[in-house]
Design a protein around this motif. Sequence first.
Motif, PDB file in Angstrom:
ATOM      1  N   UNK A   1       0.820  -1.211   0.000  1.00  0.00           N
ATOM      2  CA  UNK A   1       0.000   0.000   0.000  1.00  0.00           C
ATOM      3  C   UNK A   1       0.855   1.262   0.000  1.00  0.00           C
ATOM      4  N   UNK A   2       2.156   1.076   0.175  1.00  0.00           N
ATOM      5  CA  UNK A   2       3.052   2.231   0.243  1.00  0.00           C
ATOM      6  C   UNK A   2       4.294   1.971  -0.594  1.00  0.00           C
ATOM      7  N   UNK A   3       4.883   3.058  -1.094  1.00  0.00           N
ATOM      8  CA  UNK A   3       6.128   2.974  -1.833  1.00  0.00           C
ATOM      9  C   UNK A   3       7.105   4.001  -1.305  1.00  0.00           C
ATOM     10  N   UNK A   4       8.333   3.942  -1.791  1.00  0.00           N
ATOM     11  CA  UNK A   4       9.365   4.887  -1.354  1.00  0.00           C
ATOM     12  C   UNK A   4      10.111   5.428  -2.562  1.00  0.00           C
ATOM     13  N   UNK A   5      10.731   6.570  -2.361  1.00  0.00           N
ATOM     14  CA  UNK A   5      11.561   7.186  -3.396  1.00  0.00           C
ATOM     15  C   UNK A   5      12.841   7.684  -2.753  1.00  0.00           C
ATOM     16  N   UNK A   6      13.971   7.161  -3.227  1.00  0.00           N
ATOM     17  CA  UNK A   6      15.267   7.557  -2.677  1.00  0.00           C
ATOM     18  C   UNK A   6      15.770   8.831  -3.339  1.00  0.00           C
TER      19      UNK A   6
ATOM     20  N   UNK B   1      -1.659  21.956   9.644  1.00  0.00           N
ATOM     21  CA  UNK B   1      -0.404  21.744   8.912  1.00  0.00           C
ATOM     22  C   UNK B   1      -0.610  20.990   7.596  1.00  0.00           C
ATOM     23  N   UNK B   2      -1.871  20.738   7.227  1.00  0.00           N
ATOM     24  CA  UNK B   2      -2.171  19.989   5.999  1.00  0.00           C
ATOM     25  C   UNK B   2      -1.694  20.785   4.784  1.00  0.00           C
ATOM     26  N   UNK B   3      -1.007  20.115   3.831  1.00  0.00           N
ATOM     27  CA  UNK B   3      -0.485  20.820   2.663  1.00  0.00           C
ATOM     28  C   UNK B   3      -0.959  20.128   1.377  1.00  0.00           C
ATOM     29  N   UNK B   4      -0.710  20.751   0.243  1.00  0.00           N
ATOM     30  CA  UNK B   4      -1.135  20.210  -1.050  1.00  0.00           C
ATOM     31  C   UNK B   4      -0.103  19.231  -1.582  1.00  0.00           C
ATOM     32  N   UNK B   5      -0.529  18.405  -2.543  1.00  0.00           N
ATOM     33  CA  UNK B   5       0.387  17.470  -3.191  1.00  0.00           C
ATOM     34  C   UNK B   5       1.469  18.220  -3.973  1.00  0.00           C
TER      35      UNK B   5
ATOM     36  N   UNK C   1       3.590  11.344   0.863  1.00  0.00           N
ATOM     37  CA  UNK C   1       2.986  11.423   2.197  1.00  0.00           C
ATOM     38  C   UNK C   1       4.094  11.473   3.241  1.00  0.00           C
ATOM     39  N   UNK C   2       3.697  11.764   4.472  1.00  0.00           N
ATOM     40  CA  UNK C   2       4.608  11.679   5.617  1.00  0.00           C
ATOM     41  C   UNK C   2       4.422  10.330   6.303  1.00  0.00           C
ATOM     42  N   UNK C   3       5.507   9.567   6.520  1.00  0.00           N
ATOM     43  CA  UNK C   3       5.364   8.291   7.239  1.00  0.00           C
ATOM     44  C   UNK C   3       5.019   8.490   8.714  1.00  0.00           C
ATOM     45  N   UNK C   4       5.317   9.651   9.237  1.00  0.00           N
ATOM     46  CA  UNK C   4       5.044  10.001  10.642  1.00  0.00           C
ATOM     47  C   UNK C   4       3.558  10.312  10.822  1.00  0.00           C
ATOM     48  N   UNK C   5       2.989  11.104   9.904  1.00  0.00           N
ATOM     49  CA  UNK C   5       1.653  11.658  10.120  1.00  0.00           C
ATOM     50  C   UNK C   5       0.554  11.063   9.245  1.00  0.00           C
ATOM     51  N   UNK C   6       0.895  10.543   8.057  1.00  0.00           N
ATOM     52  CA  UNK C   6      -0.142  10.137   7.109  1.00  0.00           C
ATOM     53  C   UNK C   6      -0.415   8.636   7.069  1.00  0.00           C
ATOM     54  N   UNK C   7       0.526   7.827   7.481  1.00  0.00           N
ATOM     55  CA  UNK C   7       0.256   6.386   7.568  1.00  0.00           C
ATOM     56  C   UNK C   7      -0.527   6.151   8.860  1.00  0.00           C
ATOM     57  N   UNK C   8      -1.686   5.499   8.794  1.00  0.00           N
ATOM     58  CA  UNK C   8      -2.492   5.319  10.012  1.00  0.00           C
ATOM     59  C   UNK C   8      -1.775   4.473  11.053  1.00  0.00           C
ATOM     60  N   UNK C   9      -2.047   4.762  12.309  1.00  0.00           N
ATOM     61  CA  UNK C   9      -1.474   3.972  13.395  1.00  0.00           C
ATOM     62  C   UNK C   9      -1.927   2.520  13.292  1.00  0.00           C
TER      63      UNK C   9
ATOM     64  N   UNK D   1       5.413   7.315  -0.408  1.00  0.00           N
ATOM     65  CA  UNK D   1       4.256   7.545  -1.273  1.00  0.00           C
ATOM     66  C   UNK D   1       3.135   6.584  -0.882  1.00  0.00           C
ATOM     67  N   UNK D   2       1.898   7.002  -1.143  1.00  0.00           N
ATOM     68  CA  UNK D   2       0.781   6.082  -0.943  1.00  0.00           C
ATOM     69  C   UNK D   2       0.613   5.199  -2.182  1.00  0.00           C
TER      70      UNK D   2
END
Length: 290
Positions: free
Chosen positions: A3-8, A254-258, A29-37, A22-23
């Motif tokens: 469900x998630x990807x990464x970009x180096x 603190x919500x921001x645009x893509x 996305x932020x891994x701290x704030x946007x991935x659900x607990x 990335x979703x």
Amino acid sequence: MSRYGVEERAGPHSPEYRLFFKDAAGRYISPFHDIPIYADPGKNVFNMVVEVPRWTNAKMEISTKEPLNPIKQDVKKGKLRFVANVFPHKGYIWNYGAIPQTWEDPGHKDENTGCCGDNDPIDVCEIGSKVCSRGEVIQVKVLGTLALIDEGETDWKVIAINVEDPEAASYNDIEDVRRMKPGYLEATVDWFRRYKVPDGKPENQFAFNGEFKGKDFALDVIKGTHEHWKALITKKTDGGEINCTNLTVSDSPFCCSQDCAKATVEAAPPCKAASPIPPEVDKWFYYQKN
């Protein structure tokens, strides 16, 4: 499919290295704030962001003070940080990472430890057989927790197992770890007690005399850190230097645009080959236990 990807960006083992998330739709996305607990709240299954794969030494961590909170390598005294190998351990002895949407509030004195939080998401030691990859988001069952006191701060270490592990069904509480992986919990205490000694620091201390607390206790601790995160992301608590930029928390100021998120990633250096790991990282340290 994940469900998630990464970009180096930039190269691993360099100060500029960043791993952005990335979703499933490819949005940053932020891994701290946007991935659900929670991956499954009904079953108390949590998401875990893997920062450090088992057996590796590079101290990678979610960068809490940068926009989008990419994973980066910690720097101490101007040098990239690699965890020392204290005999008989080699690097990290679990897949190590964090539960998203949690925060150990440095302004909150923990009633169990008498110390304030360490200003990071709550840490997880995943004990399954698979060696995960950096940036992987896995689903875990919580089994217990250890209360490390790291330089005067509360630093909970949650013990968990990947729900996809072949033996996951046999693990339901901390005593199952003691029974099925004899010596692992003792090794975990030893690892956290001594891992900073090669850097000239004293042994770490623990609350509860280094005894592990079980699943129910750990779940309460995690839920408490989730409440602290909620206060942080909605600006009910002053997070200081913590960067709360997010894309999915609708009631957060603190919500921001893509587009804004994309600009953040594109400002980072392009991906390149990894820098060599310094040979001294493979050294083993031997010393008498106190």
